[in-house]
Design an enzyme around this catalytic site. Structure first.
Site, PDB file in Angstrom:
ATOM      1  N   HIS A  58       0.882  -1.166   0.000  1.00  0.00           N
ATOM      2  CA  HIS A  58       0.000   0.000   0.000  1.00  0.00           C
ATOM      3  C   HIS A  58       0.921   1.218   0.000  1.00  0.00           C
ATOM      4  O   HIS A  58       1.982   1.189   0.621  1.00  0.00           O
ATOM      5  CB  HIS A  58      -0.902  -0.003   1.243  1.00  0.00           C
ATOM      6  CG  HIS A  58      -1.854   1.150   1.272  1.00  0.00           C
ATOM      7  ND1 HIS A  58      -2.838   1.318   0.318  1.00  0.00           N
ATOM      8  CD2 HIS A  58      -1.960   2.212   2.113  1.00  0.00           C
ATOM      9  CE1 HIS A  58      -3.517   2.429   0.585  1.00  0.00           C
ATOM     10  NE2 HIS A  58      -3.004   2.987   1.667  1.00  0.00           N
ATOM     11  N   HIS A  98      -3.200   9.155   1.439  1.00  0.00           N
ATOM     12  CA  HIS A  98      -3.239   7.931   0.645  1.00  0.00           C
ATOM     13  C   HIS A  98      -4.630   7.722   0.069  1.00  0.00           C
ATOM     14  O   HIS A  98      -5.603   8.336   0.496  1.00  0.00           O
ATOM     15  CB  HIS A  98      -2.794   6.720   1.482  1.00  0.00           C
ATOM     16  CG  HIS A  98      -3.686   6.402   2.633  1.00  0.00           C
ATOM     17  ND1 HIS A  98      -4.367   5.217   2.743  1.00  0.00           N
ATOM     18  CD2 HIS A  98      -4.020   7.121   3.740  1.00  0.00           C
ATOM     19  CE1 HIS A  98      -5.068   5.207   3.875  1.00  0.00           C
ATOM     20  NE2 HIS A  98      -4.873   6.353   4.485  1.00  0.00           N
ATOM     21  N   CYS A 112      -3.361   2.904  -5.436  1.00  0.00           N
ATOM     22  CA  CYS A 112      -2.712   3.806  -4.480  1.00  0.00           C
ATOM     23  C   CYS A 112      -1.298   4.189  -4.913  1.00  0.00           C
ATOM     24  O   CYS A 112      -0.843   5.302  -4.643  1.00  0.00           O
ATOM     25  CB  CYS A 112      -2.710   3.196  -3.076  1.00  0.00           C
ATOM     26  SG  CYS A 112      -1.896   1.583  -2.988  1.00  0.00           S
TER      27      CYS A 112
END
Length: 163
Positions: free
Chosen positions: A24, A36, A114
């Site tokens: 991530h 994010h 992401c």
């Protein structure tokens, strides 16, 4: 990788958070916070449960403490594209990230995930080696399976011929 970053993040740094089976990504905006892209159902420190993000086509831009987003997962500063692209000015990276907080954006695991989100903020270019690696691994895996299947057919024919 240690459970905390080996180097202290600086404004505009990309943060890679290792989850089970994927990474991530977030961008550091100061005072312990990151921005994010996360699915609406993801909560800070979601860990491997955030793999559910692959099942949604929308995501929310969030500003949260890095320690909460990472939870017990390992993370590190990883500006891995700096040798390929020039980073934008730090104030531009941070300001753009902060202006997007709370916005809902299109999400795609293969074209706007992401990592694409944070690399667009840092470099002005969406990049994701994760997507390229998964595609390569799937292609290689399919090739191996096809090869094994062909070997199996050949061995089966040989056995029949011997009988």
């Amino acid at each position: 990788m240690a459970s905390r970053s080996q180097s202290r993040p600086r404004l505009g740094d990309l943060i890679e958070i290792r989850r089970f089976g994927y990474a991530h990504w977030a961008v550091y905006v100061g005072d312990g916070y990151v921005v994010h892209l996360a699915p609406p159902s993801e909560f800070a420190g979601a860990g491997s449960s955030s793999i559910m993000s692959a099942l949604t086509d929308r995501a929310i831009v969030k500003k949260e403490l890095l320690s909460q987003v990472a939870g017990s997962d390992n993370y590190q500063v990883n500006n891995k594209y700096d040798d390929r692209y020039s980073p934008l000015p730090t104030n531009k990276i941070v300001n753009q990230a902060l202006q997007l907080v709370g916005k809902e954006l299109r999400y795609s695991a293969t074209s706007m995930n992401c990592e694409h989100f944070v690399t667009t903020l840092r470099y002005g270019v969406p990049c994701s080696d994760q997507v390229a690696e998964v595609t390569t691994n799937l292609t290689v895996g399919a090739g191996l399976l096809a090869g094994l299947g062909l070997i199996g057919i050949m061995l089966s024919r040989r056995r029949r011929e011997r009988q």
